[in-house]
Scaffold this active site. Structure first.
Site: not given
Length: 632
Positions: A367, A406, A409, A450
Site C-alpha cells: 500500500k 480497500s 486511493k 501510524g
C-alpha cells in the site's frame, strides 16, 4: 553529611529512625510533666524516674507492628498521621496501665494527656521535617524542569503530587477553564485562568505544558491544543482515562501529543451486535496479520471471543511479533500462525478447508504508493491477483464471509496501487454478482495514523533531527483515522453487507498536510523557519508530487450513497464488470505479469479499471519499472 545519610541502606535508615524515636518519646513525657507542674518536679527526688527510660520498650514494638518504619520518608503522606495517632494512643493506654500497676501515685495524671499531644507532635513532625529535608536535597542535587499543568481536576492534582515526589519536573502553576477553581492552591501550587497563561509563561519560563485532562473529548482537547500552539512550548499529555483506571498507565507516565489529539475526532461507540456477528464463536482468518491494519484487526478480533484465530502472513518476523503479542493479550484463545503468500491458491484452500474457516479479513496488500509505482508488476500480482486468489479459495471452501480492506486511493486512481485495489474490488463484485455462497464485502477508507508509510512518524523523526520537514506539495490534503477506529469500523461494516457491497467509512474532515506539519513543529516547542520567521528552528520543504500521487483523495466514484445502521459507515453504489468480461481482462493481465512486461500490464490496467487516469509522472517510471521487474 546529608548525602552520606541518604546513601545508607534501608535497614540502617530504619535503625536511625528507631533511635530518634527512642530519644523523642522520653523527651515528650519529660516535656509533658514539666508543663503540668510548671518545671518544679525533680525526678531525682522521686523513685519512679525509671518510667522515662522504659517507655520506649513497649512503644517501639507498637510502632513496628503498625508499620511506621516501613514508610519511605520521601513519599510519606497524610496516612502517616493515622499511624502515629494509633501508635501513640496505644502507648498512652499502656503507660496508664504501667503507672496504675506500679502504684506511681505521685505521677501527675493529667500529664499523660499532655504526653499524648507532645508524642503525636514530636513523632509526626519529625517525619515531615525529614521528608522536606530529603526532597530539598533531591531538588538541589537534580534540578527539575519547570512546567505548567493544564487541568486542575483530579487528574491534574494527582499528576502534580506524582511530579512533586519525582525528580524530573517541578510544577509551578495550574491552568484551568473552571472559574470555581481559580485562586485555589494545591500543595502550594495555585490555579490560574487560561487568560493568564501568557503572564505565567513570562514569569516562570516553563519548559513544557502538561495536559492533564484525560476524560475530556478529543474535540475539546483539539481546541485546547490550538490555543496552546501559539506559545511554542512543548506539550505532553496524560494517558487516557481508561488506561489510568485499568492500571495500564500511571499519572507520572506522560506521553507526547498524538496526532489523534490534533484531529479532534471523537469516537462513536461501537455496536456490539455488529462486532461479534462474524467473529464470536467462529474460526476467523486474517491475511496480512503482521501489518499495521492486520495486526490491529487481530487484537480486536481476539477480544471478541472467536473459536479460533488464524494469522496468515508472508513475513516471518511480522508473524512472530503479532503471534507473541496475542499470546499475551489472549492466553486462552486458540491462535495459529501460518506462513504463506496470498497468491498461493493451494496453500490458502488447504488452510481454509483444514481449519474450517468461516470469516476472512483480507488485509494483505502493498500500500505504499511510490513503492508500488516503482514495482507495478509486484503490486498487481499481490494486490489484485492476491485478492482474486483468496476470494476463489474462500468460495471453493464455502466460507460465509470475506471482507476486503480497500482504500480511498481506489477511487479514480492516479497510481498503480490505487488501481490494483480497485481491480481487487471489481474481482469481488464480479464473483458476488455471479452468485456466490460466500458473502463478499469491501470496506474503503483513507489514511490511518501510524500505518506503514504514514507521514506522521516521518515528520516526528525529521523534527527530532532538526529538520527539514519534507512534504510533496503545499496544497496536498488527506483524510485521517486512527488504526483502532478503522479496524473497529471494518469489523462492523463486514457484518452489514449482503454481498458485493462497497462500504465507505466516514473519515471526517480532510486535513492539509502542511498545516499538520506546522502544528507538530509548534507543539514540539519550536518555530517554523520561513520568510516570516527566517530565524525559526525547522524548515518545511516541498519536494514535488511523487509519481502517481494525488493532491486530494476521494472516497466515492459517484455520488450515490446509502445510509447504514451505523452513523460512520455508508454504502456506496459502484458499477462492476460481469465475471466473464473481467476474467478475460485478468487472463491477459496475468500473462503480461508473468512475462514481467510492466508497460503492457500498465496499459491493460487502464482498460479494466476505466477510472484509472495515471498522473503524468507515472509514465516516466514505466521503462525503469520494467527493467526493475525483469531484474527481480
Amino acid at each position: 553529611m546529608t548525602e552520606a545519610l541518604l546513601s545508607f541502606s534501608r535497614h540502617h535508615k530504619m535503625a536511625l529512625l528507631m533511635l530518634l524515636d527512642t530519644l523523642l518519646l522520653p523527651l515528650a513525657l519529660w516535656s509533658a510533666v514539666l508543663l503540668r507542674l510548671g518545671g518544679v518536679w525533680d525526678p531525682k527526688l522521686n523513685p519512679f524516674w525509671w518510667i522515662f527510660l522504659v517507655l520506649p520498650l513497649w512503644v517501639m514494638p507498637i510502632f513496628i507492628k503498625l508499620g511506621l518504619y516501613r514508610a519511605v520518608l520521601k513519599y510519606v503522606d497524610d496516612k502517616l498521621v493515622t499511624t502515629v495517632f494509633s501508635g501513640v494512643s496505644l502507648a498512652v493506654l499502656l503507660l496508664m496501665a504501667v503507672i496504675m500497676m506500679a502504684g506511681i501515685t505521685p505521677f501527675p495524671r493529667t500529664s499523660i494527656i499532655i504526653f499524648w499531644v507532645f508524642a503525636m507532635a514530636y513523632i509526626g513532625a519529625s517525619r515531615f521535617v525529614l521528608r522536606g529535608l530529603i526532597r530539598r536535597i533531591d531538588a538541589h542535587d537534580a534540578p527539575r524542569l519547570p512546567v505548567l499543568i493544564y487541568g486542575a481536576g483530579h487528574a491534574g492534582v494527582q499528576l502534580m503530587l506524582a511530579l512533586q515526589a519525582g525528580r524530573e519536573y517541578r510544577p509551578l502553576a495550574f491552568v484551568d477553564d473552571n472559574p470555581q477553581l481559580w485562586r485555589r492552591t494545591f500543595r502550594g501550587v495555585a490555579v490560574h485562568a487560561p487568560a493568564e497563561l501568557p503572564l505565567l509563561i513570562d514569569e516562570f519560563a516553563p519548559k513544557a505544558i502538561l495536559l492533564a485532562m484525560p476524560s475530556v473529548g478529543r474535540s475539546r482537547q483539539r481546541n485546547i491544543l490550538q490555543a496552546l500552539e501559539a506559545h511554542h512550548i512543548p506539550i505532553k499529555s496524560l494517558p487516557g482515562m481508561a488506561d489510568l483506571v485499568s492500571g495500564k498507565a500511571s499519572y507520572d507516565q506522560l506521553r507526547e501529543i498524538d496526532i489523534e489529539d490534533l484531529l479532534g475526532r471523537d469516537p462513536v461507540p461501537p455496536r456490539v451486535d455488529l462486532l461479534s456477528a462474524n467473529i464470536g464463536g467462529k474460526v476467523v482468518l486474517v491475511t496480512g496479520a503482521g501489518g499495521s491494519i492486520g495486526s490491529e484487526l487481530c487484537r480486536q478480533i481476539a477480544a471478541l471471543s472467536p473459536k479460533h484465530l488464524l494469522l496468515f502472513e508472508l513475513s516471518e518476523f511480522a508473524l512472530y511479533s503479532i503471534h507473541q503479542e496475542l499470546r499475551q493479550l489472549a492466553p486462552t484463545l486458540a491462535i495459529t500462525p501460518l506462513l504463506g503468500s496470498v497468491t498461493d491458491y493451494d496453500r490458502l484452500l488447504s488452510v481454509m478447508t483444514g481449519f474450517k474457516v468461516e470469516t476472512v479479513y483480507h488485509a494483505a496488500a502493498y500500500k505504499h504508493v511510490p513503492m508500488v509505482e516503482h514495482n507495478p508488476v509486484a503490486g498487481i500480482l499481490n494486490n489484485a491477483f492476491g485478492t482474486q486468489t483468496c476470494a476463489q479459495a474462500a468460495q471453493a471452501a464455502g466460507l460465509a464471509t470475506f471482507v476486503l480492506i480497500s482504500t480511498d486511493k481506489a477511487v479514480r486512481p492516479t497510481n498503480v496501487m490505487g488501481a490494483t485495489k480497485r481491480l481487487a474490488e471489481l474481482c469481488l463484485q464480479a464473483l458476488s454478482d455471479a452468485g456466490s455462497r460466500t458473502r463478499f464485502v469491501m470496506v474503503r477508507f483513507g489514511n490511518v495514523l501510524g500505518s506503514s508509510g504514514s507521514v506522521v512518524p516521518l515528520f516526528k523523526q525529521q523534527i527530532a533531527a532538526g529538520g527539514p520537514v519534507t512534504l510533496t506539495h503545499p496544497d496536498i490534503t488527506r483524510y485521517f483515522m486512527t488504526i483502532p477506529e478503522a479496524a473497529q469500523l471494518v469489523i462492523q461494516a463486514g457484518a452489514m453487507g449482503e454481498g458485493g457491497d462497497v462500504f465507505v467509512l466516514d473519515m471526517g474532515e480532510p486535513v492539509k498536510i502542511i498545516d499538520l506539519a506546522r502544528r507538530l513543529v509548534h507543539l514540539s516547542g519550536l518555530e517554523v523557519k520561513d520568510t516570516q520567521q527566517p530565524n525559526g528552528d525547522i524548515e518545511i520543504r516541498c519536494t514535488g508530487l511523487r509519481p502517481g500521487e494525488k493532491l486530494y483523495e476521494e472516497l466515492l466514484i459517484g455520488d450515490n450513497t446509502l445510509p447504514t445502521p451505523h452513523t460512520r459507515i455508508l454504502r456506496a453504489q459502484e458499477h462492476c464488470l460481469p465475471l466473464g468480461e473481467l476474467q478475460a481482462h485478468m487472463s491477459r493481465l496475468k500473462l503480461a505479469c508473468d512475462e514481467l512486461d510492466a508497460e503492457q500490464a500498465f496499459m491493460l490496467m487502464q482498460e479494466v479499471v476505466q477510472e484509472f487516469k495515471p498522473a503524468a509522472q507515472t509514465a516516466d517510471w514505466l521503462v525503469a519499472a520494467s527493467r526493475e521487474d525483469v531484474a527481480g
